[in-house]
Design a protein around this motif. Sequence first.
Motif, PDB file in Angstrom:
ATOM      1  N   GLU A 186      22.155  66.148  -7.866  1.00  0.00           N
ATOM      2  CA  GLU A 186      23.017  65.529  -8.870  1.00  0.00           C
ATOM      3  C   GLU A 186      23.257  66.447 -10.048  1.00  0.00           C
ATOM      4  N   SER A 187      22.307  67.363 -10.284  1.00  0.00           N
ATOM      5  CA  SER A 187      22.424  68.210 -11.468  1.00  0.00           C
ATOM      6  C   SER A 187      22.895  69.619 -11.163  1.00  0.00           C
ATOM      7  N   GLY A 188      23.054  69.927  -9.897  1.00  0.00           N
ATOM      8  CA  GLY A 188      23.378  71.300  -9.543  1.00  0.00           C
ATOM      9  C   GLY A 188      24.654  71.413  -8.738  1.00  0.00           C
ATOM     10  N   PRO A 189      25.123  72.643  -8.494  1.00  0.00           N
ATOM     11  CA  PRO A 189      26.342  72.870  -7.735  1.00  0.00           C
ATOM     12  C   PRO A 189      26.098  72.622  -6.253  1.00  0.00           C
ATOM     13  N   PRO A 190      27.160  72.502  -5.465  1.00  0.00           N
ATOM     14  CA  PRO A 190      26.981  72.321  -4.034  1.00  0.00           C
ATOM     15  C   PRO A 190      26.329  73.548  -3.404  1.00  0.00           C
ATOM     16  N   GLN A 191      25.653  73.313  -2.297  1.00  0.00           N
ATOM     17  CA  GLN A 191      25.040  74.421  -1.566  1.00  0.00           C
ATOM     18  C   GLN A 191      26.117  75.387  -1.103  1.00  0.00           C
ATOM     19  N   MET A 192      25.855  76.708  -1.236  1.00  0.00           N
ATOM     20  CA  MET A 192      26.858  77.696  -0.871  1.00  0.00           C
ATOM     21  C   MET A 192      27.035  77.751   0.645  1.00  0.00           C
ATOM     22  N   MET A 193      28.256  77.834   1.076  1.00  0.00           N
ATOM     23  CA  MET A 193      28.599  77.968   2.485  1.00  0.00           C
ATOM     24  C   MET A 193      29.381  79.257   2.647  1.00  0.00           C
ATOM     25  N   SER A 194      28.837  80.189   3.445  1.00  0.00           N
ATOM     26  CA  SER A 194      29.504  81.472   3.652  1.00  0.00           C
ATOM     27  C   SER A 194      30.453  81.388   4.834  1.00  0.00           C
ATOM     28  N   CYS A 199      43.569  95.528   4.492  1.00  0.00           N
ATOM     29  CA  CYS A 199      44.989  95.844   4.386  1.00  0.00           C
ATOM     30  C   CYS A 199      45.243  97.326   4.175  1.00  0.00           C
ATOM     31  N   VAL A 200      46.376  97.773   4.699  1.00  0.00           N
ATOM     32  CA  VAL A 200      46.866  99.133   4.468  1.00  0.00           C
ATOM     33  C   VAL A 200      47.983  99.076   3.429  1.00  0.00           C
ATOM     34  N   ALA A 201      49.027  98.322   3.739  1.00  0.00           N
ATOM     35  CA  ALA A 201      50.099  98.113   2.761  1.00  0.00           C
ATOM     36  C   ALA A 201      49.655  97.073   1.741  1.00  0.00           C
ATOM     37  N   PRO A 202      50.193  97.126   0.529  1.00  0.00           N
ATOM     38  CA  PRO A 202      49.785  96.155  -0.504  1.00  0.00           C
ATOM     39  C   PRO A 202      50.122  94.723  -0.079  1.00  0.00           C
ATOM     40  N   GLN A 203      49.116  93.885   0.013  1.00  0.00           N
ATOM     41  CA  GLN A 203      49.305  92.466   0.274  1.00  0.00           C
ATOM     42  C   GLN A 203      48.037  91.739  -0.162  1.00  0.00           C
ATOM     43  N   SER A 204      48.162  90.443  -0.354  1.00  0.00           N
ATOM     44  CA  SER A 204      47.065  89.656  -0.901  1.00  0.00           C
ATOM     45  C   SER A 204      46.716  88.537   0.059  1.00  0.00           C
ATOM     46  N   GLY A 205      45.420  88.324   0.273  1.00  0.00           N
ATOM     47  CA  GLY A 205      44.995  87.258   1.163  1.00  0.00           C
ATOM     48  C   GLY A 205      43.487  87.158   1.214  1.00  0.00           C
ATOM     49  N   ILE A 206      43.007  86.221   1.988  1.00  0.00           N
ATOM     50  CA  ILE A 206      41.571  86.093   2.214  1.00  0.00           C
ATOM     51  C   ILE A 206      41.317  85.921   3.706  1.00  0.00           C
ATOM     52  N   ARG A 207      40.155  86.430   4.162  1.00  0.00           N
ATOM     53  CA  ARG A 207      39.735  86.182   5.533  1.00  0.00           C
ATOM     54  C   ARG A 207      38.709  85.065   5.532  1.00  0.00           C
ATOM     55  N   ILE A 208      38.897  84.121   6.449  1.00  0.00           N
ATOM     56  CA  ILE A 208      37.991  82.983   6.568  1.00  0.00           C
ATOM     57  C   ILE A 208      37.356  83.039   7.957  1.00  0.00           C
ATOM     58  N   THR A 209      36.036  83.058   8.026  1.00  0.00           N
ATOM     59  CA  THR A 209      35.339  83.012   9.310  1.00  0.00           C
ATOM     60  C   THR A 209      35.221  81.561   9.746  1.00  0.00           C
ATOM     61  N   SER A 210      35.892  81.236  10.845  1.00  0.00           N
ATOM     62  CA  SER A 210      35.930  79.853  11.329  1.00  0.00           C
ATOM     63  C   SER A 210      34.891  79.583  12.408  1.00  0.00           C
ATOM     64  N   SER A 211      34.158  80.601  12.838  1.00  0.00           N
ATOM     65  CA  SER A 211      33.302  80.489  14.022  1.00  0.00           C
ATOM     66  C   SER A 211      32.201  79.451  13.890  1.00  0.00           C
ATOM     67  N   LYS A 212      31.768  79.159  12.659  1.00  0.00           N
ATOM     68  CA  LYS A 212      30.671  78.207  12.470  1.00  0.00           C
ATOM     69  C   LYS A 212      31.096  76.980  11.662  1.00  0.00           C
TER      70      LYS A 212
END
Length: 446
Positions: free
Chosen positions: A87-95, A407-420
Motif C-alpha cells: 500500500e505504501s510502495g510502488p508496484p513490483q518492477m516487471m522487466s 536503429c541505424v537511421a534516426p527513428q524512435s521506439g521501444i522494444r518490448i519482450t513479449s515472451s513471458k
Amino acid sequence: MFKLQPHEIAEGKAESIRRAIEQAILDDRLKPGESLPTVRSLAADLGVNKNTVVVAYRQLQMTGLVVSDGRRGSIVANQSSPGPSSESGPPQMMSVRDGNPDIAFLPDENDIRDAFSRMNLENHLYGEQRNNPGFVKWAVECFSADGVPVDKGIFVSAGALDLIERALDAAGLVPGDKVGVEDPGYMSLLALTRLMGFELVPLALDQHGILPESLQSALDGGVKAVLFSSRAQNPTGISTSKERALALKEIAANADDVLFIDDDHSSLLQLAPYNSWHVRDDGPWLVVRSLSKFLGPDYRLAVSTGDVQTIESLENRQAVGMGWVSTFLQRLALQLLTSPAMRRKFSTGGAAYIERHTALLTLLRKKGFRVLGGAGLNLWLPIADERAVAERLFDAGWLVRTGRDFCVAPQSGIRITSSKMTPQQSIVFVDALLAARHALATTLSA
C-alpha cells in the motif's frame, strides 16, 4: 451474459476454452467485473465434461485474468498493476526488455540429467573427428525439412554471432565496407558490425519483411553483405511472407558477389513458415540457426549451411584457430534436441510465444498504436519521445528497452519482450503505455 460458442473451441479441450475466453477479455467482449457462465451451463453449451471447464477456469485464475467471487462465481478481474505491490510502495518492477526466452520452456534439471544418462561420455582428443556425427545428422535433417540444401556441408559455431563474425572476415570484408542490415535490427548484431568497422546500410521493413526497393538500393549502393532474419525478426517479430520472399529472391539472384546471411534463430519453435529467398546456385550465402531460444543462451551452439566456398573457408579458419566446438556440448545438445519431452516443450513454447506476441500486438493496435509484428519473442513499437515514455513506464513498474541501439537511421521506439507476458500483464502494460502517452501529450501541449 457472455456465451462461448462450440465453434470457438477445438476438440473440447480445456486449453482451447481458456484461449477463447482470454481472447474475449482482450477484445473487451468480456469486461472487468463481468461474470463467466457457470461451469455447468458452459459445459452443457459446449457439450463437454464439467471437469474440462473446471480446468479451463483454474488456468484462467492462475493467469490472473479471472478471480473467484463467492456466489457470483468466476468473474473477470480488474487489471491494475504488473505485479504485487504494497500500500505504501510502488508496484513490483516487471522487466520486458531482456529478449530472453521463457525459462519454463527450456531444459530443466531433470531434462539435463536424463540427457546425461543417455550420452556417450568418452573423451574427445586432438586429431579426431571435429563434429559429432549425430549432431551433424540432426542439423542436416532440420535444414532439409525446410527445403534448405545441405549438400555443401554443416558448420558448427559457438553461437550465431560467432558464425557471422567469422563469415564476414572469411568473405574478405574490411573496415569501411558497406553491410546491409535490417532497421530496426538485432541490437547485438548492429554492435558487432559497427565494432568491425563496417558502414551500415539500413534495410527498411514492413509487415511482410524487407522492402524490395530498399534491398535493391542497398545492392546498387555497393553493400558486400546483407544480414537479416527471415522469421520472428528481432526486435519486430516480422516474418518474411511467401510473396515477399519471391520478390527478394529475384533481386538477390543478380548479386553474385554479395554474402547473404539469414539468422534463423527461432527455427525449432516454428513461429512462422520458413520462406527462404537468398539461397542461390551462384554466390555466397548462409543460414545460421542457434540453439539459444529453445535450449538456452548458455549453450553457445549454432549450426549453419551455405555455399561450398563459404563453408570450406569457415572450416579452414576454425581448424587453425579454436579447432572445434566442444563435442561434449554437441552430444548433450543432441540428446536434448531429440528427447520426446523436450520436443513437446519446443512445441508448447512456440505456441505460447505466438499467443503472447499476438495478444500484445492486438491490444496495441486496438488502442491506436501503429505497430508491426507477427510472431516472436519481441515486439517493436515506434513511438515519439522514447526516453520520456520509458521513464513513465518505469514509474508505473515496467522496464523496457529504448530503441536507439536497434536503429541505424534516426527513428524512435521501444522494444518490448513479449515472451513471458501473460494476457493480464499485456492489458496492464498497454494501460500504462496509454497513460504515459496521455501524460506526455498533455505536457507537450501545455
